[in-house]
Design a protein around this motif. Structure first.
Motif, PDB file in Angstrom:
ATOM      1  N   PHE A   1       0.850  -1.035   0.024  1.00 32.34           N
ATOM      2  CA  PHE A   1       0.021   0.009   0.090  1.00 32.34           C
ATOM      3  C   PHE A   1       0.931   1.335  -0.026  1.00 32.34           C
ATOM      4  N   ARG A   2       0.464   2.202  -0.717  1.00 33.12           N
ATOM      5  CA  ARG A   2       0.997   3.415  -0.692  1.00 33.12           C
ATOM      6  C   ARG A   2       0.089   4.641  -0.708  1.00 33.12           C
ATOM      7  N   VAL A   3       0.147   5.642  -0.032  1.00 31.34           N
ATOM      8  CA  VAL A   3      -0.894   6.513   0.064  1.00 31.34           C
ATOM      9  C   VAL A   3      -1.015   7.403  -1.213  1.00 31.34           C
ATOM     10  N   SER A   4      -2.240   8.031  -1.701  1.00 28.44           N
ATOM     11  CA  SER A   4      -2.184   8.650  -2.876  1.00 28.44           C
ATOM     12  C   SER A   4      -2.762   9.988  -2.543  1.00 28.44           C
ATOM     13  N   GLN A   5      -1.799  10.879  -2.725  1.00 32.72           N
ATOM     14  CA  GLN A   5      -2.119  12.590  -2.522  1.00 32.72           C
ATOM     15  C   GLN A   5      -2.736  13.058  -3.658  1.00 32.72           C
ATOM     16  N   ASP A   6      -3.037  12.383  -4.919  1.00 30.87           N
ATOM     17  CA  ASP A   6      -3.551  12.570  -6.030  1.00 30.87           C
ATOM     18  C   ASP A   6      -3.555  14.131  -6.297  1.00 30.87           C
ATOM     19  N   ASN A   7      -2.059  14.610  -6.267  1.00 26.66           N
ATOM     20  CA  ASN A   7      -1.720  15.949  -6.622  1.00 26.66           C
ATOM     21  C   ASN A   7      -0.627  16.118  -7.685  1.00 26.66           C
ATOM     22  N   LEU A   8      -0.486  15.291  -8.616  1.00 25.97           N
ATOM     23  CA  LEU A   8       0.519  15.392  -9.543  1.00 25.97           C
ATOM     24  C   LEU A   8       0.994  16.682 -10.307  1.00 25.97           C
ATOM     25  N   HIS A   9       0.146  17.382 -10.283  1.00 26.78           N
ATOM     26  CA  HIS A   9       0.084  18.748 -10.950  1.00 26.78           C
ATOM     27  C   HIS A   9       0.089  19.806  -9.827  1.00 26.78           C
ATOM     28  N   ALA A  10       0.817  19.427  -8.646  1.00 22.43           N
ATOM     29  CA  ALA A  10       0.798  20.715  -7.559  1.00 22.43           C
ATOM     30  C   ALA A  10       1.830  21.678  -7.882  1.00 22.43           C
ATOM     31  N   ASP A  11       1.572  22.749  -7.774  1.00 18.65           N
ATOM     32  CA  ASP A  11       2.408  24.081  -7.982  1.00 18.65           C
ATOM     33  C   ASP A  11       3.036  24.466  -6.812  1.00 18.65           C
ATOM     34  N   PHE A  12       2.861  23.961  -5.612  1.00 14.42           N
ATOM     35  CA  PHE A  12       3.585  24.142  -4.112  1.00 14.42           C
ATOM     36  C   PHE A  12       4.403  23.366  -3.663  1.00 14.42           C
ATOM     37  N   ASP A  13       5.019  23.664  -2.862  1.00 15.59           N
ATOM     38  CA  ASP A  13       5.942  22.398  -2.065  1.00 15.59           C
ATOM     39  C   ASP A  13       5.078  21.493  -1.247  1.00 15.59           C
ATOM     40  N   THR A  14       5.110  20.300  -1.496  1.00 13.65           N
ATOM     41  CA  THR A  14       4.324  19.100  -0.854  1.00 13.65           C
ATOM     42  C   THR A  14       5.089  18.205   0.295  1.00 13.65           C
ATOM     43  N   SER A  15       6.527  18.821   0.265  1.00 13.67           N
ATOM     44  CA  SER A  15       7.398  17.777   1.028  1.00 13.67           C
ATOM     45  C   SER A  15       7.414  17.859   2.390  1.00 13.67           C
ATOM     46  N   GLN A  16       6.454  18.792   2.971  1.00 13.88           N
ATOM     47  CA  GLN A  16       6.441  18.975   4.593  1.00 13.88           C
ATOM     48  C   GLN A  16       5.031  18.389   4.739  1.00 13.88           C
ATOM     49  N   SER A  17       4.092  17.764   3.734  1.00 11.50           N
ATOM     50  CA  SER A  17       3.032  17.084   4.256  1.00 11.50           C
ATOM     51  C   SER A  17       3.283  16.041   5.282  1.00 11.50           C
ATOM     52  N   THR A  18       2.378  15.840   6.292  1.00 11.36           N
ATOM     53  CA  THR A  18       2.359  14.682   7.077  1.00 11.36           C
ATOM     54  C   THR A  18       1.226  13.551   6.713  1.00 11.36           C
ATOM     55  N   PHE A  19       0.634  13.443   5.661  1.00 11.45           N
ATOM     56  CA  PHE A  19      -0.293  12.967   5.202  1.00 11.45           C
ATOM     57  C   PHE A  19      -0.117  11.399   5.376  1.00 11.45           C
ATOM     58  N   ALA A  20       1.280  10.849   4.770  1.00 12.95           N
ATOM     59  CA  ALA A  20       1.520   9.537   4.926  1.00 12.95           C
ATOM     60  C   ALA A  20       1.662   8.957   6.486  1.00 12.95           C
ATOM     61  N   VAL A  21       2.020   9.998   7.092  1.00 15.49           N
ATOM     62  CA  VAL A  21       2.353   9.765   8.683  1.00 15.49           C
ATOM     63  C   VAL A  21       0.965   9.505   9.448  1.00 15.49           C
ATOM     64  N   ASP A  22       0.111  10.450   8.667  1.00 13.71           N
ATOM     65  CA  ASP A  22      -1.294  10.515   9.659  1.00 13.71           C
ATOM     66  C   ASP A  22      -2.178   9.305   9.283  1.00 13.71           C
ATOM     67  N   VAL A  23      -1.786   8.812   7.962  1.00 17.67           N
ATOM     68  CA  VAL A  23      -2.625   7.600   7.418  1.00 17.67           C
ATOM     69  C   VAL A  23      -2.331   6.294   8.031  1.00 17.67           C
ATOM     70  N   PHE A  24      -0.670   6.277   8.395  1.00 15.67           N
ATOM     71  CA  PHE A  24       0.024   5.174   9.181  1.00 15.67           C
ATOM     72  C   PHE A  24      -0.737   5.163  10.317  1.00 15.67           C
ATOM     73  N   ASN A  25      -0.702   6.351  11.308  1.00 19.79           N
ATOM     74  CA  ASN A  25      -1.062   6.380  12.413  1.00 19.79           C
ATOM     75  C   ASN A  25      -2.600   6.003  12.775  1.00 19.79           C
ATOM     76  N   GLN A  26      -3.440   6.652  11.529  1.00 20.42           N
ATOM     77  CA  GLN A  26      -4.606   6.141  11.962  1.00 20.42           C
ATOM     78  C   GLN A  26      -5.103   4.571  11.646  1.00 20.42           C
ATOM     79  N   ALA A  27      -4.204   3.898  10.673  1.00 20.99           N
ATOM     80  CA  ALA A  27      -4.276   2.517  10.390  1.00 20.99           C
ATOM     81  C   ALA A  27      -3.720   1.719  11.812  1.00 20.99           C
ATOM     82  N   GLU A  28      -2.852   2.393  12.459  1.00 19.05           N
ATOM     83  CA  GLU A  28      -2.383   1.627  13.488  1.00 19.05           C
ATOM     84  C   GLU A  28      -3.337   1.669  14.622  1.00 19.05           C
TER      85      GLU A  28
END
Length: 247
Positions: free
Chosen positions: A184-211
Motif C-alpha cells: 500500500f502507498r498513500v495517494s495524495q492525488d496531486n501530480l500537478h501541484a505547484d506548491f511544496d508538498t515535502s512537508q505534508s504529514t499525510f502519509a504519517v497521519d494515514v499510518f497512525n490512523q491505520a495503527e
C-alpha cells in the motif's frame, strides 16, 4: 521526511483479533455453499473463495508469458467483486468495474446502489469500498456520498482539506490491502501541484490512523470490520509480513 513503511503495520494482530472474535456474521464464515436461506441471511463458500485466492496469488508469484500482470489483476478484481457482492448481498449495493473515474450511485426503487471503481483497478476498488464503509446511512443515499472533491491541480488550501478527509478512507484501504497480501502507498492525488508538498504529514497521519484501527478494531466502521474479517479468513495464508517485504 523519511519514508513510511506501511508493511510494518502488524496486520496479523488485526487478522487474529477479528477472526478470534468473529465480528463478521458466522454464516459468512462457516457456510458450505454460497446461498441465501429463508431469512435472507447471506451464506459464503469460504473454502472456494480461499482456494481461488491462493491460486491467483500463485499466478502472481509465478507470472509467465501466459499469465500477464494485467490478466492476473483482472482475475483478482473478478474475485473481489464476487466476494464483496456476496458478503453484502443484503445491503442493496453492488461493486462494479468502471471504465472511467470512480463514482458512487445511490440505490433507486429499481436498482441497488453501485460502487464504480476506476478503470477496473483492484486498488481503486479497495479505496472506493473504504469510502462506502465510512459513509453513514444518509450519505449512502447521495451521489458520491455527498462529498466535496476538487480534481488534481488544487490550491494548497484545497490539498490540505483533501488530505484531511482522506486519512480514514486511506487508512482503511491500507488495512484492506495488507489483509489481501498487497502493498500500500498513500495517494495524495496531486501530480500537478505547484506548491511544496515535502512537508505534508499525510502519509504519517494515514499510518497512525491505520495503527489506531489495528489497536482498537472496535472503532472500525461495521462494514469495514465485516470485510476485513472475511479477508482475514480468505487471505490469511498470503498476508504480507513486514520481515519479508519492503514497500
Amino acid at each position: 521526511m523519511s519514508a513510511i513503511y506501511f508493511s510494518k503495520l502488524p496486520i496479523y494482530k488485526l487478522a487474529n483479533n477479528l477472526t478470534q472474535h468473529a465480528v463478521a456474521p458466522l454464516s459468512l464464515l462457516h457456510s458450505p455453499a454460497s446461498s441465501t436461506n429463508g431469512d435472507n441471511a447471506v451464506c459464503l463458500d469460504k473454502q472456494a473463495f480461499k482456494q481461488q485466492w491462493q491460486y491467483l496469488q500463485q499466478l502472481a508469484t509465478n507470472e509467465s508469458m501466459t499469465s500477464s500482470a494485467e490478466s492476473i489483476e483482472k482475475l483478482q478484481v473478478d474475485w473481489l467483486i464476487e466476494l464483496f457482492n456476496t458478503v453484502f448481498l443484503t445491503k442493496n449495493v453492488k461493486l462494479v468495474r468502471g471504465e472511467n473515474e470512480p463514482e458512487y450511485f445511490p440505490a433507486t426503487k429499481t436498482a441497488p446502489a453501485r460502487i464504480e471503481f476506476a478503470h477496473g483497478f483492484f486498488q481503486s476498488a479497495l479505496h472506493e469500498i473504504s469510502h462506502w464503509s465510512l459513509a453513514g446511512k444518509h450519505r449512502r443515499t447521495l451521489p458520491d456520498f455527498g462529498y466535496w472533491y476538487a480534481p488534481d491541480g488544487r490550491t494548497e488550501a484545497q490539498q490540505k482539506a483533501f488530505e484531511q478527509v482522506e486519512i480514514k478512507p486511506q487508512a482503511i484501504e491500507c488495512l484492506f490491502s495488507l489483509m489481501c497480501g498487497r502493498s500500500f502507498r498513500v495517494s495524495q492525488d496531486n501530480l500537478h501541484a505547484d506548491f511544496d508538498t515535502s512537508q505534508s504529514t499525510f502519509a504519517v497521519d494515514v499510518f497512525n490512523q491505520a495503527e489506531q484501527y489495528i489497536n482498537n478494531p472496535q472503532n472500525l466502521p461495521t462494514d469495514a470490520k465485516t470485510l476485513l474479517t472475511v479477508l482475514a479468513y480468505m487471505c490469511h495464508d498470503t498476508i504480507m509480513r513486514h520481515d519479508t517485504i519492503d514497500n
